[in-house]
Write a protein that holds these residues in place. Structure first.
Motif, PDB file in Angstrom:
ATOM      1  N   GLU A  42     -16.642   3.645   3.397  1.00 30.86           N
ATOM      2  CA  GLU A  42     -16.342   5.079   3.453  1.00 30.86           C
ATOM      3  C   GLU A  42     -14.961   5.340   4.047  1.00 30.86           C
ATOM      4  O   GLU A  42     -14.272   6.286   3.654  1.00 30.86           O
ATOM      5  N   ASN A  43     -14.550   4.490   4.983  1.00 29.04           N
ATOM      6  CA  ASN A  43     -13.314   4.745   5.720  1.00 29.04           C
ATOM      7  C   ASN A  43     -12.064   4.129   5.098  1.00 29.04           C
ATOM      8  O   ASN A  43     -10.968   4.305   5.637  1.00 29.04           O
ATOM      9  N   LEU A  44     -12.203   3.437   3.989  1.00 29.99           N
ATOM     10  CA  LEU A  44     -11.020   2.849   3.353  1.00 29.99           C
ATOM     11  C   LEU A  44      -9.967   3.893   3.008  1.00 29.99           C
ATOM     12  O   LEU A  44      -8.767   3.670   3.193  1.00 29.99           O
ATOM     13  N   GLN A  45     -10.407   5.032   2.498  1.00 29.67           N
ATOM     14  CA  GLN A  45      -9.459   6.060   2.073  1.00 29.67           C
ATOM     15  C   GLN A  45      -8.614   6.575   3.233  1.00 29.67           C
ATOM     16  O   GLN A  45      -7.490   7.049   3.038  1.00 29.67           O
ATOM     17  N   ALA A  46      -9.128   6.463   4.466  1.00 29.89           N
ATOM     18  CA  ALA A  46      -8.379   6.949   5.623  1.00 29.89           C
ATOM     19  C   ALA A  46      -7.110   6.144   5.863  1.00 29.89           C
ATOM     20  O   ALA A  46      -6.187   6.624   6.530  1.00 29.89           O
ATOM     21  N   ARG A  94      -4.936   5.520   3.645  1.00 25.51           N
ATOM     22  CA  ARG A  94      -3.925   6.327   2.959  1.00 25.51           C
ATOM     23  C   ARG A  94      -3.527   7.538   3.802  1.00 25.51           C
ATOM     24  O   ARG A  94      -2.352   7.895   3.886  1.00 25.51           O
ATOM     25  N   TYR A  95      -4.521   8.158   4.457  1.00 27.01           N
ATOM     26  CA  TYR A  95      -4.222   9.329   5.283  1.00 27.01           C
ATOM     27  C   TYR A  95      -3.228   8.993   6.394  1.00 27.01           C
ATOM     28  O   TYR A  95      -2.383   9.817   6.747  1.00 27.01           O
ATOM     29  N   THR A  96      -3.344   7.793   6.970  1.00 27.39           N
ATOM     30  CA  THR A  96      -2.425   7.444   8.061  1.00 27.39           C
ATOM     31  C   THR A  96      -0.993   7.314   7.567  1.00 27.39           C
ATOM     32  O   THR A  96      -0.053   7.701   8.274  1.00 27.39           O
ATOM     33  N   VAL A  97      -0.809   6.790   6.368  1.00 26.50           N
ATOM     34  CA  VAL A  97       0.550   6.681   5.819  1.00 26.50           C
ATOM     35  C   VAL A  97       1.099   8.075   5.536  1.00 26.50           C
ATOM     36  O   VAL A  97       2.255   8.382   5.859  1.00 26.50           O
ATOM     37  N   LEU A 132      -3.336   1.442   0.544  1.00 31.91           N
ATOM     38  CA  LEU A 132      -2.042   1.292   1.195  1.00 31.91           C
ATOM     39  C   LEU A 132      -0.910   1.189   0.174  1.00 31.91           C
ATOM     40  O   LEU A 132       0.130   1.836   0.321  1.00 31.91           O
ATOM     41  N   MET A 133      -1.094   0.403  -0.872  1.00 28.42           N
ATOM     42  CA  MET A 133      -0.031   0.237  -1.859  1.00 28.42           C
ATOM     43  C   MET A 133       0.241   1.525  -2.621  1.00 28.42           C
ATOM     44  O   MET A 133       1.360   1.773  -3.049  1.00 28.42           O
TER      45      MET A 133
END
Length: 645
Positions: free
Chosen positions: A427-431, A433-436, A499-500
């Protein structure tokens, strides 16, 4: 076992899928009126109405004086289940160190779209705690930027909004009730037994906002005396005036957005924390992976730092990788920088990037960057300097560097600050991207460097600033058995995707060899009962990097899954052909269509091919695969990774 082949062929299915991690929790689908939800291990997950997720999770938490989670032992579960309502009761015991706490829980789901979650708890010993009570997770998607009415303890009402960019501090405080509307659905939460507040969990790469009990402005840790009792209740009420959209079928749709292609970032690997240096055989295996850089951590305040540095730099030279130095200073920084510069000049190696940290701070003080960056740039013209934190994005977000002598902002990523179950990690993988995106909002033209990315937490940033030395033969907290499993490969593919697709300058992953690496290497597992690998074993995530780094000249195509918690993809293209990784994050088989036209070869790393892939670093090249056309479905085994060319 006499051979790697015999060992891998006898590994249990649980170990192959997700290491020694216990993911066999019973999941129960429930309904409360129009609300659908999942009961799992004493928690409520994915509370939804139609296709709209209203609440990501409601769960009780016990956190010790160092913010470590005390995991419960559940007993006496009683279920009273009906078609549109339910009542669940159970008991939990929380025991860790001096903590001995018992609680009796009750969950009621009603026909009027109401859920009431309550507990009565008692301290069976005297102990210190940072938190005991309920946490409610709000999903980011659909909530970001939405208004929320907060009712405070004095009955005053404040109009707020869920943050768009990651809020460094609590966006909502002093909460007794909160009201919001999502997709024309009116939602209300009432809290009893404590004062609640909300934090932006994206600071720790959790894809949620969390409303939790006991405000952080109160002193902690707090003493709970033997016999003290705690009573809390959370009520969720949902009102919808229209018939919600039906969920319909569960077909997973994968799509691409080829309008904008993204550059391939620098991808690196960390040097091993194993005490033994890399062997020539291990060097040869690693050279088959064209990583861009090699992270070396140096604690310059330690007298013996040169011994480790000599070994690591020699490894980098043999690997033909550029070097990323993570340098840790104390208050004698100029002297340490001069000594490091003199040593490095003698090595005749120019680092690709140097990350600056201070042993006593969670973040890089601007004064350190202002002093040390000019010294290093004078000695190594063109060198890139990064400042930020060796810890989570939270430490960067709360202490944003202002020095003009920093080229990049840096922070690390791991998914287990608050939860360790497989579902939460996905569930938290998408976060990530949020940090970038959040860093880009205040970077002011500086690049973004993420280093390292690990599955397990390297140190407790609540009490430490860098990784402590492990002592004895106990299984270290930095190691996670999912590293050698199919789940580890799926999680890595998802991390690379988010991330990419976010355009950082560079990312450093994991370590080279050992239990924290991408293959076991020349030595067997130090903890064979906890980390079931064997000498020479290639971990599934090795093949993720083998595939991705083969196409470093390609561009990244942003892609999307209709069910990203089940299946997601990473798409690379040179404008003519596509190279795709599809990961099945679920324990169930799935079917998908390739989101590109043409004919493709699919090679799937799953439980059946695990043993073969564990022995062959060229497994992708040597596997025959299956040829399919774009209109044919790809069948995905549980926790499998498909490589599509």
């Amino acid at each position: 076992m006499s051979s790697l082949s015999e060992f891998t062929s006898k590994l249990g299915m649980k170990t192959i899928l997700h290491g020694n991690h216990d993911d066999n929790n019973r999941k129960m689908n429930l309904h409360a009126g129009r609300l659908s939800l999942v009961y799992e291990n004493g928690n409520l997950r994915n509370i939804s109405i139609g296709n709209c997720e209203v609440i990501r999770m409601i769960y009780p938490a016990v956190r010790d004086k160092e913010w470590l989670t005390v995991y419960p032992v559940i007993s006496e579960e009683i279920f009273d289940l009906h078609s549109g309502s339910f009542c669940i009761k159970y008991t939990c015991k929380y025991i860790l160190g001096s903590i001995n706490f018992s609680a009796r829980y009750s969950i009621e789901g009603c026909q009027d779209n109401t859920i009431i979650f309550s507990f009565e708890g008692e301290a069976l010993s005297t102990f210190e705690k940072n938190r005991i009570g309920f946490c409610v997770l709000h999903p980011v998607e659909g909530y970001s930027g939405n208004e929320c009415l907060i009712v405070h303890h004095d009955n005053s009402v404040e109009k707020c909004k869920f943050p768009v960019y990651i809020s460094p501090h609590q966006p909502f405080t002093d909460i007794t009730s909160m009201n919001w509307i999502v997709d024309e659905i009116e939602c209300k939460l009432n809290f009893f037994g404590d004062i609640f507040e909300t934090e932006d969990q994206r600071n720790w790469t959790d894809a949620s906002y969390k409303t939790y009990c006991t405000p952080l402005i109160l002193p902690f840790p707090a003493i709970l005396n033997k016999g003290d009792k705690i009573n809390q209740r959370v009520e969720l009420r949902v009102i919808t005036k229209t018939e919600p959209e039906k969920t319909g079928n569960n077909n997973i749709v994968l799509t691409n957005n080829p309008e904008k292609t993204l550059p391939f970032p620098k991808i690196g690997i960390g040097s091993s924390s194993r005490k033994k240096p890399l062997s020539e055989k291990e060097i040869k295996i690693l050279k088959s992976l064209p990583f861009d850089h090699y992270r070396i951590d140096l604690y310059l305040f330690n007298e013996d730092w040169k011994r480790k540095a000599d070994i690591a730099v020699n490894e980098a030279l043999k690997l033909e990788y550029s070097v990323e130095f993570a340098l840790f200073f104390d208050d004698n920084s100029e002297t340490l920088a001069t000594e490091f510069t003199r040593w490095l000049l003698a090595k005749k190696i120019k680092p690709a990037i140097i990350c600056l940290f201070h042993r006593s701070y969670q973040f890089t003080p601007d004064s350190l960057t202002d002093k040390i960056s000019p010294l290093l740039k004078s000695a190594f013209p063109g060198i890139t300097i990064a400042s930020g934190t060796n810890a989570n994005f939270a430490q960067l977000n709360r202490n944003r560097p202002g020095s003009v002598h920093s080229d990049y902002l840096c922070y690390s990523i791991h998914p287990q600050e608050h939860a360790s179950d497989n579902s939460s990690l996905i569930e938290n993988l998408q976060a990530q991207r949020y940090t970038v995106e959040g860093t880009s909002n205040f970077a002011e033209g500086r690049g973004i460097w993420i280093s390292p990315v690990t599955i397990q937490r390297r140190f407790n940033a609540n009490i430490e600033n860098y990784e402590p030395q492990t002592k004895g033969d106990i299984f270290p907290p930095q190691v996670d058995s999912r590293q050698m499993s199919l789940f580890g490969a799926c999680w890595t593919a998802g991390s690379l995707k988010y991330l990419m697709e976010s355009e950082p300058e560079g990312v450093t992953f994991f370590e080279t060899v050992g239990e924290r690496g991408i293959f076991q290497g020349d030595y067997p597992s130090c903890w064979p009962s906890d980390f079931q690998s064997v000498e020479g074993m290639i971990f599934p995530l090795f093949h993720i990097f083998r595939f991705v780094l083969k196409y470093k000249s390609y561009k990244i195509i942003r892609s999307k899954s209709s069910h990203p918690l089940k299946v997601d993809l990473l798409n690379l293209s040179d404008g003519k052909s596509h190279k795709i990784i599809i990961a099945n994050f679920s324990s169930e088989p799935q079917e998908v269509l390739i989101p590109c036209n043409g004919e493709y070869t699919v090679k799937q790393l799953n439980n059946k091919s695990f043993a073969e892939a564990a022995q062959d670093l060229d497994w992708i090249e040597n596997s025959s695969g299956t040829t399919i056309k774009s209109e044919e479905k790809v069948h995905l085994a549980p926790f499998s990774v498909s490589f599509i060319e």
